[in-house]
Design a protein around this motif. Structure first.
Motif, PDB file in Angstrom:
ATOM      1  N   ILE A 141     -34.384  -2.274 -32.204  1.00 10.56           N
ATOM      2  CA  ILE A 141     -33.546  -1.542 -31.105  1.00 10.56           C
ATOM      3  C   ILE A 141     -32.205  -2.470 -30.643  1.00 10.56           C
ATOM      4  CG2 ILE A 141     -33.006  -0.747 -28.871  1.00 10.56           C
ATOM      5  CD1 ILE A 141     -36.341  -0.631 -28.942  1.00 10.56           C
ATOM      6  N   THR A 142     -32.528  -3.845 -30.652  1.00 12.30           N
ATOM      7  CA  THR A 142     -31.206  -4.525 -30.635  1.00 12.30           C
ATOM      8  C   THR A 142     -30.446  -4.527 -31.777  1.00 12.30           C
ATOM      9  OG1 THR A 142     -32.496  -6.146 -29.331  1.00 12.30           O
ATOM     10  CG2 THR A 142     -30.335  -6.786 -29.625  1.00 12.30           C
ATOM     11  N   VAL A 143     -30.803  -4.668 -33.376  1.00  9.17           N
ATOM     12  CA  VAL A 143     -30.079  -4.719 -34.485  1.00  9.17           C
ATOM     13  C   VAL A 143     -29.737  -3.055 -34.498  1.00  9.17           C
ATOM     14  CG1 VAL A 143     -31.019  -4.541 -36.951  1.00  9.17           C
ATOM     15  CG2 VAL A 143     -31.922  -6.420 -35.485  1.00  9.17           C
ATOM     16  N   GLY A 144     -30.242  -1.959 -34.123  1.00 12.88           N
ATOM     17  CA  GLY A 144     -29.968  -0.562 -33.998  1.00 12.88           C
ATOM     18  C   GLY A 144     -28.678  -0.477 -33.610  1.00 12.88           C
ATOM     19  N   ASN A 145     -28.639  -1.360 -32.469  1.00 10.07           N
ATOM     20  CA  ASN A 145     -27.553  -0.803 -31.506  1.00 10.07           C
ATOM     21  C   ASN A 145     -26.568  -1.503 -31.917  1.00 10.07           C
ATOM     22  OD1 ASN A 145     -26.364   0.311 -28.797  1.00 10.07           O
ATOM     23  ND2 ASN A 145     -26.267  -1.789 -28.678  1.00 10.07           N
ATOM     24  N   ALA A 146     -26.282  -3.122 -32.794  1.00  9.49           N
ATOM     25  CA  ALA A 146     -25.554  -3.813 -32.898  1.00  9.49           C
ATOM     26  C   ALA A 146     -24.976  -2.988 -34.223  1.00  9.49           C
ATOM     27  CB  ALA A 146     -26.027  -5.179 -33.054  1.00  9.49           C
ATOM     28  N   LYS A 147     -26.081  -2.583 -35.202  1.00 11.92           N
ATOM     29  CA  LYS A 147     -25.398  -2.225 -36.512  1.00 11.92           C
ATOM     30  C   LYS A 147     -24.594  -0.544 -35.858  1.00 11.92           C
ATOM     31  CE  LYS A 147     -28.110  -3.831 -40.153  1.00 11.92           C
ATOM     32  NZ  LYS A 147     -27.387  -4.372 -40.967  1.00 11.92           N
ATOM     33  N   HIS A 188     -49.881  -6.693 -28.437  1.00  9.13           N
ATOM     34  CA  HIS A 188     -49.102  -6.112 -27.538  1.00  9.13           C
ATOM     35  C   HIS A 188     -48.081  -6.772 -27.893  1.00  9.13           C
ATOM     36  CE1 HIS A 188     -47.264  -3.515 -23.965  1.00  9.13           C
ATOM     37  NE2 HIS A 188     -47.710  -4.792 -23.595  1.00  9.13           N
ATOM     38  N   ILE A 189     -47.696  -7.953 -27.121  1.00 11.12           N
ATOM     39  CA  ILE A 189     -46.319  -8.892 -27.189  1.00 11.12           C
ATOM     40  C   ILE A 189     -46.046  -8.568 -28.360  1.00 11.12           C
ATOM     41  CG2 ILE A 189     -47.730 -11.228 -27.742  1.00 11.12           C
ATOM     42  CD1 ILE A 189     -45.950 -12.066 -25.259  1.00 11.12           C
ATOM     43  N   THR A 190     -46.138  -9.091 -30.069  1.00  6.78           N
ATOM     44  CA  THR A 190     -45.841  -9.032 -31.167  1.00  6.78           C
ATOM     45  C   THR A 190     -45.273  -7.885 -31.466  1.00  6.78           C
ATOM     46  OG1 THR A 190     -47.064 -11.005 -31.508  1.00  6.78           O
ATOM     47  CG2 THR A 190     -46.203  -9.519 -33.021  1.00  6.78           C
ATOM     48  N   MET A 191     -45.802  -6.420 -31.600  1.00  3.04           N
ATOM     49  CA  MET A 191     -45.552  -5.457 -31.476  1.00  3.04           C
ATOM     50  C   MET A 191     -44.041  -5.150 -30.730  1.00  3.04           C
ATOM     51  SD  MET A 191     -48.454  -2.910 -32.586  1.00  3.04           S
ATOM     52  CE  MET A 191     -49.851  -2.988 -30.970  1.00  3.04           C
ATOM     53  N   MET A 192     -44.035  -5.086 -29.340  1.00  2.92           N
ATOM     54  CA  MET A 192     -42.952  -4.710 -28.816  1.00  2.92           C
ATOM     55  C   MET A 192     -42.045  -5.647 -29.102  1.00  2.92           C
ATOM     56  SD  MET A 192     -44.399  -1.951 -27.067  1.00  2.92           S
ATOM     57  CE  MET A 192     -45.198  -1.170 -27.352  1.00  2.92           C
ATOM     58  N   VAL A 193     -42.494  -6.822 -29.166  1.00  2.00           N
ATOM     59  CA  VAL A 193     -40.849  -7.587 -28.857  1.00  2.00           C
ATOM     60  C   VAL A 193     -40.254  -7.292 -30.408  1.00  2.00           C
ATOM     61  CG1 VAL A 193     -40.251 -10.009 -30.140  1.00  2.00           C
ATOM     62  CG2 VAL A 193     -41.232 -10.106 -27.943  1.00  2.00           C
ATOM     63  N   VAL A 194     -41.069  -7.229 -31.486  1.00  2.00           N
ATOM     64  CA  VAL A 194     -40.160  -6.614 -32.916  1.00  2.00           C
ATOM     65  C   VAL A 194     -39.768  -5.482 -32.713  1.00  2.00           C
ATOM     66  CG1 VAL A 194     -41.331  -5.502 -35.220  1.00  2.00           C
ATOM     67  CG2 VAL A 194     -41.847  -7.309 -34.144  1.00  2.00           C
ATOM     68  N   ALA A 195     -39.937  -4.171 -32.053  1.00  2.00           N
ATOM     69  CA  ALA A 195     -39.613  -2.983 -31.324  1.00  2.00           C
ATOM     70  C   ALA A 195     -37.938  -3.303 -30.878  1.00  2.00           C
ATOM     71  CB  ALA A 195     -40.542  -2.186 -30.722  1.00  2.00           C
ATOM     72  N   ILE A 196     -38.302  -4.530 -29.950  1.00  2.00           N
ATOM     73  CA  ILE A 196     -37.444  -3.898 -29.078  1.00  2.00           C
ATOM     74  C   ILE A 196     -35.995  -5.115 -30.105  1.00  2.00           C
ATOM     75  CG2 ILE A 196     -36.166  -6.202 -27.055  1.00  2.00           C
ATOM     76  CD1 ILE A 196     -38.954  -5.083 -25.861  1.00  2.00           C
ATOM     77  N   ALA A 219     -30.823   2.421 -23.292  1.00  2.00           N
ATOM     78  CA  ALA A 219     -31.982   2.888 -23.851  1.00  2.00           C
ATOM     79  C   ALA A 219     -32.393   1.750 -24.580  1.00  2.00           C
ATOM     80  CB  ALA A 219     -32.336   3.926 -25.757  1.00  2.00           C
ATOM     81  N   LEU A 220     -31.547   0.794 -24.747  1.00  2.00           N
ATOM     82  CA  LEU A 220     -31.528  -1.002 -25.513  1.00  2.00           C
ATOM     83  C   LEU A 220     -31.900  -2.119 -23.875  1.00  2.00           C
ATOM     84  CD1 LEU A 220     -30.799  -3.479 -27.404  1.00  2.00           C
ATOM     85  CD2 LEU A 220     -28.117  -3.368 -26.101  1.00  2.00           C
ATOM     86  N   ILE A 221     -30.799  -1.767 -22.666  1.00  2.00           N
ATOM     87  CA  ILE A 221     -31.307  -2.367 -21.368  1.00  2.00           C
ATOM     88  C   ILE A 221     -32.889  -1.550 -20.433  1.00  2.00           C
ATOM     89  CG2 ILE A 221     -30.245  -2.744 -19.155  1.00  2.00           C
ATOM     90  CD1 ILE A 221     -27.911  -1.737 -20.628  1.00  2.00           C
ATOM     91  N   SER A 222     -32.751  -0.310 -20.856  1.00  2.00           N
ATOM     92  CA  SER A 222     -33.969  -0.259 -20.769  1.00  2.00           C
ATOM     93  C   SER A 222     -35.540  -1.311 -21.643  1.00  2.00           C
ATOM     94  CB  SER A 222     -34.448   1.349 -20.607  1.00  2.00           C
ATOM     95  OG  SER A 222     -34.907   1.950 -21.589  1.00  2.00           O
ATOM     96  N   ALA A 223     -35.638  -1.370 -22.591  1.00  2.00           N
ATOM     97  CA  ALA A 223     -36.499  -1.966 -23.348  1.00  2.00           C
ATOM     98  C   ALA A 223     -36.282  -3.318 -22.979  1.00  2.00           C
ATOM     99  CB  ALA A 223     -35.694  -1.344 -24.952  1.00  2.00           C
ATOM    100  N   HIS A 224     -34.832  -4.309 -22.719  1.00  2.00           N
ATOM    101  CA  HIS A 224     -34.669  -5.080 -22.260  1.00  2.00           C
ATOM    102  C   HIS A 224     -35.350  -6.138 -21.402  1.00  2.00           C
ATOM    103  CE1 HIS A 224     -32.418  -5.569 -25.461  1.00  2.00           C
ATOM    104  NE2 HIS A 224     -32.926  -6.703 -25.954  1.00  2.00           N
ATOM    105  N   ILE A 225     -35.364  -4.440 -20.101  1.00  2.00           N
ATOM    106  CA  ILE A 225     -35.561  -4.995 -19.219  1.00  2.00           C
ATOM    107  C   ILE A 225     -37.172  -5.299 -19.037  1.00  2.00           C
ATOM    108  CG2 ILE A 225     -36.458  -3.579 -16.260  1.00  2.00           C
ATOM    109  CD1 ILE A 225     -33.129  -3.026 -16.475  1.00  2.00           C
TER     110      ILE A 225
END
Length: 148
Positions: free
Chosen positions: A97-103, A86-94, A48-54
């Motif tokens: 996701i990144t913080v959640g995975n790291a935690k 769009h760009i702001t909300m999507m960057v915040v969403a990603i 999920a993390l990788i797909s969001a980053h792609i």
């Protein structure tokens, strides 16, 4: 080239959305069901993390190659939406996701790992849904994932 990237960005969203939904549902099930955190859970979260980053990378290429950052946002709602919202909300969403995975990687208890994924991925999923709804409102002819 931009047409190919637009198609990729448009189609890849289904992959991201589906993986996030599955990850959130599994995390909620693990959190409230006191289930163990398996290697399958970890892999799902990483996918999920990788797909969001792609998706982010494709989106950033489109954002800069099409010159959205140059356009005046004072006019049409669609321009304002794609230039800023769009760009702001999507960057915040990603970021969520990144913080959640790291935690989740730093935690040792299975329930705590599930809780971190459920909260952070869940917030990201909510933000993505809000962004889609705002797009439907701002851009005439657009619908929620092609469904009217």
């Amino acid at each position: 080239m931009n047409d190919i990237l637009k198609s990729a960005h448009s189609g890849w969203r289904y992959v991201v959305f589906l993986l996030l939904i599955i990850a959130v549902v599994k995390a909620l099930s693990g959190w409230f069901g006191n289930k163990t955190y398996t290697e399958g859970d970890r892999k799902l979260n990483v996918f999920a993390l990788i797909s969001a980053h792609i998706q982010l990378l494709i989106g950033l290429v489109l954002y800069f190659s099409e010159g959205w950052y140059k356009l005046s946002s004072a006019g049409a709602p669609a321009v304002r939406y794609f230039k800023m919202e769009h760009i702001t909300m999507m960057v915040v969403a990603i970021i969520l996701i990144t913080v959640g995975n790291a935690k989740s990687k730093k935690l040792t208890e299975a329930v705590a790992k599930h809780r971190a994924i459920a909260i952070f991925f869940g917030l990201a999923l909510i933000l993505i849904i809000i962004a889609i709804l705002l797009m439907v409102k701002a851009v005439p002819g657009r619908s929620f994932f092609g469904v009217s």
